[in-house]
Write an enzyme that holds these catalytic residues in place. Structure first.
Site, mmCIF file in Angstrom:
data_model
loop_
_atom_site.group_PDB
_atom_site.id
_atom_site.type_symbol
_atom_site.label_atom_id
_atom_site.label_comp_id
_atom_site.label_asym_id
_atom_site.label_seq_id
_atom_site.Cartn_x
_atom_site.Cartn_y
_atom_site.Cartn_z
ATOM 1 N N ALA A 142 9.265 2.338 7.891
ATOM 2 C CA ALA A 142 8.500 1.101 8.020
ATOM 3 C C ALA A 142 8.421 0.681 9.479
ATOM 4 O O ALA A 142 7.424 0.945 10.155
ATOM 5 C CB ALA A 142 9.122 0.008 7.154
ATOM 6 N N ARG A 143 9.467 0.046 9.977
ATOM 7 C CA ARG A 143 9.514 -0.416 11.357
ATOM 8 C C ARG A 143 10.942 -0.377 11.859
ATOM 9 O O ARG A 143 11.894 -0.611 11.114
ATOM 10 C CB ARG A 143 8.990 -1.855 11.472
ATOM 11 C CG ARG A 143 7.473 -1.981 11.563
ATOM 12 C CD ARG A 143 6.945 -1.403 12.876
ATOM 13 N NE ARG A 143 5.507 -1.544 13.013
ATOM 14 C CZ ARG A 143 4.627 -0.622 12.644
ATOM 15 N NH1 ARG A 143 5.028 0.492 12.082
ATOM 16 N NH2 ARG A 143 3.338 -0.813 12.848
ATOM 17 N N ARG B 250 0.818 -1.212 0.000
ATOM 18 C CA ARG B 250 0.000 0.000 0.000
ATOM 19 C C ARG B 250 0.853 1.264 0.000
ATOM 20 O O ARG B 250 0.607 2.200 -0.759
ATOM 21 C CB ARG B 250 -0.921 0.007 1.226
ATOM 22 C CG ARG B 250 -2.026 -1.024 1.189
ATOM 23 C CD ARG B 250 -2.763 -1.044 2.529
ATOM 24 N NE ARG B 250 -3.940 -1.904 2.511
ATOM 25 C CZ ARG B 250 -3.903 -3.208 2.732
ATOM 26 N NH1 ARG B 250 -2.741 -3.797 2.993
ATOM 27 N NH2 ARG B 250 -5.019 -3.919 2.712
ATOM 28 N N ILE B 251 1.865 1.313 0.877
ATOM 29 C CA ILE B 251 2.672 2.525 1.003
ATOM 30 C C ILE B 251 3.700 2.619 -0.115
ATOM 31 O O ILE B 251 3.879 3.671 -0.722
ATOM 32 C CB ILE B 251 3.342 2.566 2.389
ATOM 33 C CG1 ILE B 251 2.266 2.653 3.476
ATOM 34 C CG2 ILE B 251 4.307 3.750 2.496
ATOM 35 C CD1 ILE B 251 2.786 2.440 4.890
ATOM 36 N N ALA C 84 2.289 8.616 10.259
ATOM 37 C CA ALA C 84 0.837 8.585 10.070
ATOM 38 C C ALA C 84 0.116 9.698 10.816
ATOM 39 O O ALA C 84 -1.123 9.724 10.837
ATOM 40 C CB ALA C 84 0.286 7.239 10.518
ATOM 41 N N GLU D 85 11.836 2.827 21.217
ATOM 42 C CA GLU D 85 11.259 4.173 21.155
ATOM 43 C C GLU D 85 10.678 4.551 22.511
ATOM 44 O O GLU D 85 10.098 3.694 23.183
ATOM 45 C CB GLU D 85 10.165 4.224 20.080
ATOM 46 C CG GLU D 85 10.694 3.929 18.678
ATOM 47 C CD GLU D 85 9.617 3.879 17.608
ATOM 48 O OE1 GLU D 85 8.415 3.984 17.960
ATOM 49 O OE2 GLU D 85 9.957 3.715 16.429
ATOM 50 N N ASP E 144 9.715 -6.951 -4.216
ATOM 51 C CA ASP E 144 8.613 -7.358 -3.368
ATOM 52 C C ASP E 144 8.478 -8.874 -3.464
ATOM 53 O O ASP E 144 8.782 -9.456 -4.509
ATOM 54 C CB ASP E 144 7.303 -6.674 -3.796
ATOM 55 C CG ASP E 144 6.218 -6.815 -2.749
ATOM 56 O OD1 ASP E 144 6.148 -5.948 -1.861
ATOM 57 O OD2 ASP E 144 5.445 -7.789 -2.810
ATOM 58 N N ASP F 41 12.376 7.356 10.572
ATOM 59 C CA ASP F 41 11.209 7.702 11.394
ATOM 60 C C ASP F 41 10.950 6.685 12.490
ATOM 61 O O ASP F 41 10.196 6.963 13.424
ATOM 62 C CB ASP F 41 9.961 7.813 10.495
ATOM 63 C CG ASP F 41 8.725 8.275 11.249
ATOM 64 O OD1 ASP F 41 8.800 9.328 11.914
ATOM 65 O OD2 ASP F 41 7.693 7.580 11.194
ATOM 66 N N HIS G 46 8.617 8.589 14.806
ATOM 67 C CA HIS G 46 7.541 7.645 14.495
ATOM 68 C C HIS G 46 6.226 8.403 14.301
ATOM 69 O O HIS G 46 5.203 8.094 14.912
ATOM 70 C CB HIS G 46 7.389 6.609 15.604
ATOM 71 C CG HIS G 46 6.728 5.343 15.125
ATOM 72 N ND1 HIS G 46 7.017 4.101 15.624
ATOM 73 C CD2 HIS G 46 5.787 5.122 14.169
ATOM 74 C CE1 HIS G 46 6.295 3.173 15.018
ATOM 75 N NE2 HIS G 46 5.525 3.775 14.122
#
Length: 332
Positions: free
Chosen positions: A239-240, A157-158, A289, A269, A179, A264, A286
């Site tokens: 992402a993560r 999606r992103i 969104a 964290e 991917d 990010d 982070h």
């Protein structure tokens, strides 16, 4: 008289931009308790706090089997966000607890912040800003995205939104992508060149990561991968945390193995560590969104799952079966 369904919200913050998600829960007759500690919970705190609740609206803290055992009758774990790497899916399945998430909610804002950080590190915007604030005057020599080759690892999606931003706004940009399930039709439409990760590392001027954190992606970028990259390369991770080895990243930025990075998300964290001392790194907290529309979409999506169960309706977006299969594979 039956008791009101009880909902624990551990995600921070919640309904701070728009109160509507909280209102929806209360209109459905739910008793809602927001994280009273107003900070991320450790495992013991989480397990103790969960006792007596029917539904959990979860943030990014680990939702382990021990946490779930804090309430044996928990009916749902609803993740506010796209990632489910912090939820022990197998433990949830063993306990008969369904898990949902909101994969579409954060995508538009995350793709846009990716572009913001990409432009920042392309032109040294953050470095120039910091120099001026320190009474300096440093005219950075940057690069143009339209003349660059961008590698996108993870085209879901992103990743697809990022590619559309790039091809729509920077004519001439070359896109290499990787991917596990390439969307051939999308690739043909946008002139995407599907390739392996090593080719992306060796070829691209920018590498941007949009994969989930799994056993396969943890530590995806480390010393070996940085050694493959061009010294002019720039790296982005929205992402993560944990997908990039942070020690290796610090070394690569400090020694000039790569030119710059935009990050990010972090392994722990809030982040405290060596990365914050590096001039050629732009860091955000982070917050990809964190726009009013995307926060509302994520929170409302998670709330809707709770309301569905309260009303006896089927769930809208349960976590896909393949995610449970991946979790099982990680344990082998």
């Amino acid at each position: 008289m039956s008791k009101s369904p009880r909902v624990l919200v551990t995600n921070l913050p919640f309904a701070h931009i728009n109160p509507r998600p909280l209102e929806i829960l209360r209109d459905a007759g739910a008793e809602v308790v927001l994280n009273p500690l107003n900070r991320p919970l450790n495992e013991d705190e989480y397990a103790e706090m969960l006792g007596g609740f029917d539904y959990l609206l979860a943030g990014v803290e680990p939702v382990t089997g021990k946490v779930m055992d804090g309430e044996p009758n928990l009916k749902l774990i609803a993740r506010i966000g796209i990632g489910i790497d912090n939820v022990d899916l197998l433990a949830a399945r063993e306990r008969g607890i369904p898990v949902t998430h909101t994969p579409d909610g954060p995508s538009p804002a995350t793709a846009e912040l990716t572009m913001a950080l990409m432009l920042d590190i392309a032109r040294g915007v953050g470095q120039a800003d910091r120099a001026i604030r320190a009474q300096g005057w440093k005219k950075m020599v940057g690069v143009r995205l339209a003349e660059s080759t961008v590698g996108v690892i993870g085209v879901g999606r992103i990743g697809k939104r990022v590619i559309r931003h790039l091809t729509g706004g920077f004519p001439g940009v070359r896109i290499l992508a990787n991917d596990i399930e390439p969307d051939e039709a999308f690739g043909e439409e946008l002139a995407v060149e599907w390739t392996d990760k090593e080719t992306i590392y060796k070829t691209c001027d920018f590498v941007t990561l949009h994969v989930p954190r799994t056993a396969l992606t943890l530590g995806l970028i480390s010393t070996k991968e940085f050694a493959m990259m061009k010294p002019t390369a720039r790296l982005l991770n929205l992402a993560r945390g944990g997908i990039i080895d942070e020690v290796a990243l610090a070394h690569a930025l400090r020694t000039g193995e790569i030119t710059a990075a935009g990050i990010d998300v972090y392994g722990t964290e809030p982040y405290i560590g060596d990365l914050s001392s590096l001039e050629n790194l732009t860091m955000t907290c982070h917050m990809a969104a964190n726009t009013p529309d995307c926060r509302l979409a994520m929170e409302s999506g998670a709330v809707a799952e709770v309301v569905r169960l309260i009303e006896g309706k089927p769930l809208g977006i349960p976590v896909a079966e393949i995610e449970y299969e991946r979790a099982a594979g990680a344990l082998k």
